[in-house]
Motif scaffolding. Structure first.
Motif, PDB file in Angstrom:
ATOM      1  N   SER A 156       0.871  -1.169   0.000  1.00 62.13           N
ATOM      2  CA  SER A 156       0.000   0.000   0.000  1.00 62.13           C
ATOM      3  C   SER A 156       0.908   1.219   0.000  1.00 62.13           C
ATOM      4  O   SER A 156       2.126   1.088   0.104  1.00 62.13           O
ATOM      5  CB  SER A 156      -0.951   0.001   1.202  1.00 62.13           C
ATOM      6  N   PHE A 157       0.320   2.408  -0.120  1.00 66.60           N
ATOM      7  CA  PHE A 157       1.148   3.602  -0.256  1.00 66.60           C
ATOM      8  C   PHE A 157       1.541   4.188   1.090  1.00 66.60           C
ATOM      9  O   PHE A 157       2.192   5.207   1.158  1.00 66.60           O
ATOM     10  CB  PHE A 157       0.421   4.638  -1.114  1.00 66.60           C
ATOM     11  N   GLY A 158       1.111   3.543   2.166  1.00 63.14           N
ATOM     12  CA  GLY A 158       1.517   4.011   3.481  1.00 63.14           C
ATOM     13  C   GLY A 158       0.539   5.002   4.080  1.00 63.14           C
ATOM     14  O   GLY A 158      -0.353   5.526   3.409  1.00 63.14           O
ATOM     15  N   PRO A 159       0.688   5.298   5.369  1.00 63.20           N
ATOM     16  CA  PRO A 159      -0.320   6.054   6.110  1.00 63.20           C
ATOM     17  C   PRO A 159      -0.392   7.538   5.803  1.00 63.20           C
ATOM     18  O   PRO A 159      -1.356   8.190   6.197  1.00 63.20           O
ATOM     19  CB  PRO A 159       0.083   5.819   7.572  1.00 63.20           C
ATOM     20  N   THR A 160       0.593   8.119   5.120  1.00 65.37           N
ATOM     21  CA  THR A 160       0.572   9.573   4.890  1.00 65.37           C
ATOM     22  C   THR A 160       0.248   9.934   3.449  1.00 65.37           C
ATOM     23  O   THR A 160       0.462  11.062   3.027  1.00 65.37           O
ATOM     24  CB  THR A 160       1.929  10.207   5.270  1.00 65.37           C
ATOM     25  N   TRP A 161      -0.282   8.969   2.683  1.00 69.19           N
ATOM     26  CA  TRP A 161      -0.598   9.222   1.274  1.00 69.19           C
ATOM     27  C   TRP A 161      -2.037   8.829   0.978  1.00 69.19           C
ATOM     28  O   TRP A 161      -2.600   7.940   1.607  1.00 69.19           O
ATOM     29  CB  TRP A 161       0.328   8.414   0.372  1.00 69.19           C
ATOM     30  N   ASP A 162      -2.597   9.500  -0.038  1.00 70.69           N
ATOM     31  CA  ASP A 162      -3.868   9.088  -0.614  1.00 70.69           C
ATOM     32  C   ASP A 162      -3.585   8.627  -2.038  1.00 70.69           C
ATOM     33  O   ASP A 162      -2.959   9.350  -2.823  1.00 70.69           O
ATOM     34  CB  ASP A 162      -4.865  10.254  -0.610  1.00 70.69           C
ATOM     35  N   LEU A 163      -4.004   7.416  -2.354  1.00 71.41           N
ATOM     36  CA  LEU A 163      -3.769   6.824  -3.667  1.00 71.41           C
ATOM     37  C   LEU A 163      -4.931   5.902  -3.986  1.00 71.41           C
ATOM     38  O   LEU A 163      -5.344   5.125  -3.122  1.00 71.41           O
ATOM     39  CB  LEU A 163      -2.466   6.024  -3.669  1.00 71.41           C
ATOM     40  N   PRO A 164      -5.487   5.934  -5.181  1.00 70.04           N
ATOM     41  CA  PRO A 164      -6.510   4.946  -5.533  1.00 70.04           C
ATOM     42  C   PRO A 164      -5.885   3.552  -5.560  1.00 70.04           C
ATOM     43  O   PRO A 164      -4.696   3.412  -5.862  1.00 70.04           O
ATOM     44  CB  PRO A 164      -6.952   5.368  -6.938  1.00 70.04           C
ATOM     45  N   PRO A 165      -6.634   2.526  -5.247  1.00 70.72           N
ATOM     46  CA  PRO A 165      -6.096   1.175  -5.426  1.00 70.72           C
ATOM     47  C   PRO A 165      -5.556   1.012  -6.840  1.00 70.72           C
ATOM     48  O   PRO A 165      -6.235   1.312  -7.822  1.00 70.72           O
ATOM     49  CB  PRO A 165      -7.310   0.278  -5.177  1.00 70.72           C
ATOM     50  N   ALA A 166      -4.327   0.531  -6.952  1.00 68.01           N
ATOM     51  CA  ALA A 166      -3.662   0.506  -8.252  1.00 68.01           C
ATOM     52  C   ALA A 166      -2.823  -0.756  -8.394  1.00 68.01           C
ATOM     53  O   ALA A 166      -2.276  -1.267  -7.419  1.00 68.01           O
ATOM     54  CB  ALA A 166      -2.764   1.735  -8.415  1.00 68.01           C
ATOM     55  N   SER A 216     -15.678  -0.369  -8.219  1.00 69.67           N
ATOM     56  CA  SER A 216     -15.970   1.053  -8.031  1.00 69.67           C
ATOM     57  C   SER A 216     -15.109   1.599  -6.909  1.00 69.67           C
ATOM     58  O   SER A 216     -14.765   0.891  -5.960  1.00 69.67           O
ATOM     59  CB  SER A 216     -17.450   1.279  -7.721  1.00 69.67           C
ATOM     60  N   PHE A 217     -14.774   2.872  -7.029  1.00 72.29           N
ATOM     61  CA  PHE A 217     -13.952   3.547  -6.034  1.00 72.29           C
ATOM     62  C   PHE A 217     -14.555   4.923  -5.789  1.00 72.29           C
ATOM     63  O   PHE A 217     -14.736   5.709  -6.714  1.00 72.29           O
ATOM     64  CB  PHE A 217     -12.515   3.673  -6.553  1.00 72.29           C
ATOM     65  N   ARG A 218     -14.892   5.175  -4.539  1.00 69.13           N
ATOM     66  CA  ARG A 218     -15.538   6.436  -4.154  1.00 69.13           C
ATOM     67  C   ARG A 218     -16.781   6.695  -5.003  1.00 69.13           C
ATOM     68  O   ARG A 218     -16.949   7.772  -5.598  1.00 69.13           O
ATOM     69  CB  ARG A 218     -14.536   7.590  -4.211  1.00 69.13           C
ATOM     70  N   GLU A 219     -17.593   5.646  -5.085  1.00 67.81           N
ATOM     71  CA  GLU A 219     -18.902   5.678  -5.744  1.00 67.81           C
ATOM     72  C   GLU A 219     -18.835   5.831  -7.256  1.00 67.81           C
ATOM     73  O   GLU A 219     -19.855   6.066  -7.896  1.00 67.81           O
ATOM     74  CB  GLU A 219     -19.782   6.809  -5.152  1.00 67.81           C
ATOM     75  N   GLN A 220     -17.679   5.714  -7.848  1.00 66.84           N
ATOM     76  CA  GLN A 220     -17.562   5.788  -9.303  1.00 66.84           C
ATOM     77  C   GLN A 220     -16.744   4.608  -9.801  1.00 66.84           C
ATOM     78  O   GLN A 220     -15.914   4.056  -9.073  1.00 66.84           O
ATOM     79  CB  GLN A 220     -16.893   7.097  -9.744  1.00 66.84           C
ATOM     80  N   LYS A 221     -17.007   4.211 -11.050  1.00 65.94           N
ATOM     81  CA  LYS A 221     -16.256   3.113 -11.651  1.00 65.94           C
ATOM     82  C   LYS A 221     -15.149   3.670 -12.527  1.00 65.94           C
ATOM     83  O   LYS A 221     -15.401   4.450 -13.439  1.00 65.94           O
ATOM     84  CB  LYS A 221     -17.196   2.213 -12.461  1.00 65.94           C
ATOM     85  N   TYR A 222     -13.944   3.289 -12.196  1.00 61.23           N
ATOM     86  CA  TYR A 222     -12.770   3.724 -12.938  1.00 61.23           C
ATOM     87  C   TYR A 222     -12.015   2.494 -13.407  1.00 61.23           C
ATOM     88  O   TYR A 222     -12.031   1.455 -12.779  1.00 61.23           O
ATOM     89  CB  TYR A 222     -11.807   4.515 -12.049  1.00 61.23           C
ATOM     90  N   VAL A 244      -7.255  12.596  -5.311  1.00 59.57           N
ATOM     91  CA  VAL A 244      -6.750  11.664  -6.317  1.00 59.57           C
ATOM     92  C   VAL A 244      -7.797  11.453  -7.402  1.00 59.57           C
ATOM     93  O   VAL A 244      -9.005  11.499  -7.154  1.00 59.57           O
ATOM     94  CB  VAL A 244      -6.348  10.314  -5.688  1.00 59.57           C
ATOM     95  N   LEU A 245      -7.323  11.276  -8.617  1.00 62.62           N
ATOM     96  CA  LEU A 245      -8.088  11.120  -9.847  1.00 62.62           C
ATOM     97  C   LEU A 245      -8.705  12.420 -10.338  1.00 62.62           C
ATOM     98  O   LEU A 245      -9.416  12.417 -11.348  1.00 62.62           O
ATOM     99  CB  LEU A 245      -9.160  10.030  -9.707  1.00 62.62           C
ATOM    100  N   ASP A 246      -8.417  13.548  -9.667  1.00 60.04           N
ATOM    101  CA  ASP A 246      -8.830  14.844 -10.216  1.00 60.04           C
ATOM    102  C   ASP A 246      -8.054  15.128 -11.493  1.00 60.04           C
ATOM    103  O   ASP A 246      -6.846  14.868 -11.577  1.00 60.04           O
ATOM    104  CB  ASP A 246      -8.560  15.977  -9.211  1.00 60.04           C
ATOM    105  N   GLU A 247      -8.752  15.669 -12.487  1.00 58.61           N
ATOM    106  CA  GLU A 247      -8.092  16.141 -13.702  1.00 58.61           C
ATOM    107  C   GLU A 247      -7.710  17.603 -13.480  1.00 58.61           C
ATOM    108  O   GLU A 247      -8.553  18.415 -13.087  1.00 58.61           O
ATOM    109  CB  GLU A 247      -9.035  16.024 -14.907  1.00 58.61           C
ATOM    110  N   VAL A 248      -6.445  17.934 -13.690  1.00 56.67           N
ATOM    111  CA  VAL A 248      -5.970  19.292 -13.445  1.00 56.67           C
ATOM    112  C   VAL A 248      -5.342  19.872 -14.704  1.00 56.67           C
ATOM    113  O   VAL A 248      -4.825  19.137 -15.554  1.00 56.67           O
ATOM    114  CB  VAL A 248      -4.946  19.333 -12.284  1.00 56.67           C
ATOM    115  N   GLU A 249      -5.398  21.167 -14.806  1.00 60.88           N
ATOM    116  CA  GLU A 249      -4.780  21.905 -15.913  1.00 60.88           C
ATOM    117  C   GLU A 249      -3.505  22.580 -15.410  1.00 60.88           C
ATOM    118  O   GLU A 249      -3.284  22.711 -14.199  1.00 60.88           O
ATOM    119  CB  GLU A 249      -5.748  22.966 -16.455  1.00 60.88           C
ATOM    120  N   GLN A 250      -2.672  23.008 -16.342  1.00 57.97           N
ATOM    121  CA  GLN A 250      -1.463  23.729 -15.966  1.00 57.97           C
ATOM    122  C   GLN A 250      -1.816  24.935 -15.099  1.00 57.97           C
ATOM    123  O   GLN A 250      -2.696  25.721 -15.425  1.00 57.97           O
ATOM    124  CB  GLN A 250      -0.715  24.185 -17.216  1.00 57.97           C
TER     125      GLN A 250
END
Length: 331
Positions: free
Chosen positions: A141-151, A241-247, A273-279
């Motif tokens: 797992s990514f450890g206790p100080t990170w947020d990461l979707p299951p990957a 599904s992850f956070r109520e959405q299917k990815y 996590v999984l947010d789409e961001v622009e420059q």
């Protein structure tokens, strides 16, 4: 040291077998006995599943133990070897590295029979378990100080055929993200050793933060999906599904996608996590704590991308990674 590393039972024995991988004592500590489970149903794929490489990533050992509960009824062929905890001293101390020698098990493969305890663990796994498998699933797992979707993740592989096989296997988990991750710190990593032998290795990065029932259900279902794809288990793969959405997307993250803290202080995430961001979009803020007059510093996205992983709020040093960005993999 007293004697050589060894298994207490025969992995070739048909049916369910349980025993230990014994790592001999050294000058630094007594011998270790790593519990090992084996289910041998004859011809078919040969799979090694490991957890607990890093002691502060407890999702892997939990999922590994869950597999042991239902595999005897579900497995139809082949052989599956499961080692829920590769590094008992680290797990017991809830420490990423082994507390005895301070080493990271995932940086010392193939290990050394006469080395420190971490090196002896790596040596025992490399010599006694790895030759018995064609495919390896390493549960992290990514450890206790990170947020990461299951990957499900892999690093770039020079052999294009092995790279393609590995990506297909990683995608078979059907976790929210399949990630091809360029990593600068690869010497001694378990996957590098396995892939150098032409074998498929998938690292399941099972999220981050706290261990939750919902997340564990996703992780277990993802591993089951992969077992179905290998032909070891019958059934239909689930679309998770992850956070109520299917990815389900395959991404790559490069060294240049690492966002680092501009100073020492507390990092505050401003996106998910999984947010789409622009420059130029705000990823987070760094709050210096050494002076009340020092202003907070914005951490912004350098390019259009997807937020793959982000620190979940932690005190960081200057130049420490606080987020990983990613984009669709181009084959």
């Amino acid at each position: 040291m007293s004697d050589a590393s060894h298994l207490t039972f025969d992995l070739a024995k048909p049916g369910v077998s349980r025993g230990h991988l014994v790592v001999p004592r050294g000058a630094d500590c007594e011998a270790l006995s790593l519990p090992v489970y084996c289910l041998n149903k004859g011809e078919g794929p040969r799979l090694l599943i490991t957890g607990g490489c890093h002691g502060d990533e407890l999702e892997g050992p939990i999922v590994a133990r869950r597999l042991v509960e239902w595999l005897p009824e579900a497995q139809t062929c082949g052989r599956i070897i499961i080692v829920p905890v590769l590094n008992p001293p680290a797990v017991q101390a809830w420490s990423r590295n082994t507390p005895v020698d301070g080493l990271n098990l995932n940086r010392v493969f193939p290990g050394c029979a006469d080395g420190s305890v971490t090196e002896r663990i790596a040596d025992a796994v490399s010599r006694l378990l790895l030759p018995m498998a064609d495919t390896v699933f390493d549960l992290h797992s990514f450890g206790p100080t990170w947020d990461l979707p299951p990957a499900s993740a892999t690093h770039p592989i020079a052999d294009p055929d092995l790279m393609a096989k590995t990506i297909r296997m990683a995608e078979a988990f059907k976790l929210p993200i399949t990630l091809v991750w360029e990593h600068s710190d690869t010497p001694g990593m378990f996957d590098v050793l396995v892939q150098s032998q032409g074998k498929v290795f998938v690292c399941a990065e099972l999220g981050g933060g706290t261990v939750s029932a919902k997340a564990l259900a996703i992780y277990e279902a993802g591993v089951r999906n992969a077992l179905i794809a290998l032909g070891l288990v019958e059934g239909k793969a689930e679309c998770l599904s992850f956070r109520e959405q299917k990815y389900s997307q395959t991404l790559e993250t490069l060294l240049s996608d690492e966002l680092k803290s501009p100073a020492r202080g507390i990092f505050e995430p401003r996106c998910s996590v999984l947010d789409e961001v622009e420059q130029g979009d705000l990823i987070g803020k760094l709050h210096p704590m050494e002076s009340v007059s020092a202003g907070s510093i914005d951490v912004r996205a350098p390019t259009t991308s997807t937020v793959c992983a982000i620190r979940s709020g932690a005190h960081v040093d200057a130049d420490e990674v606080v987020a990983f960005l990613a984009r669709p993999l181009k084959l």
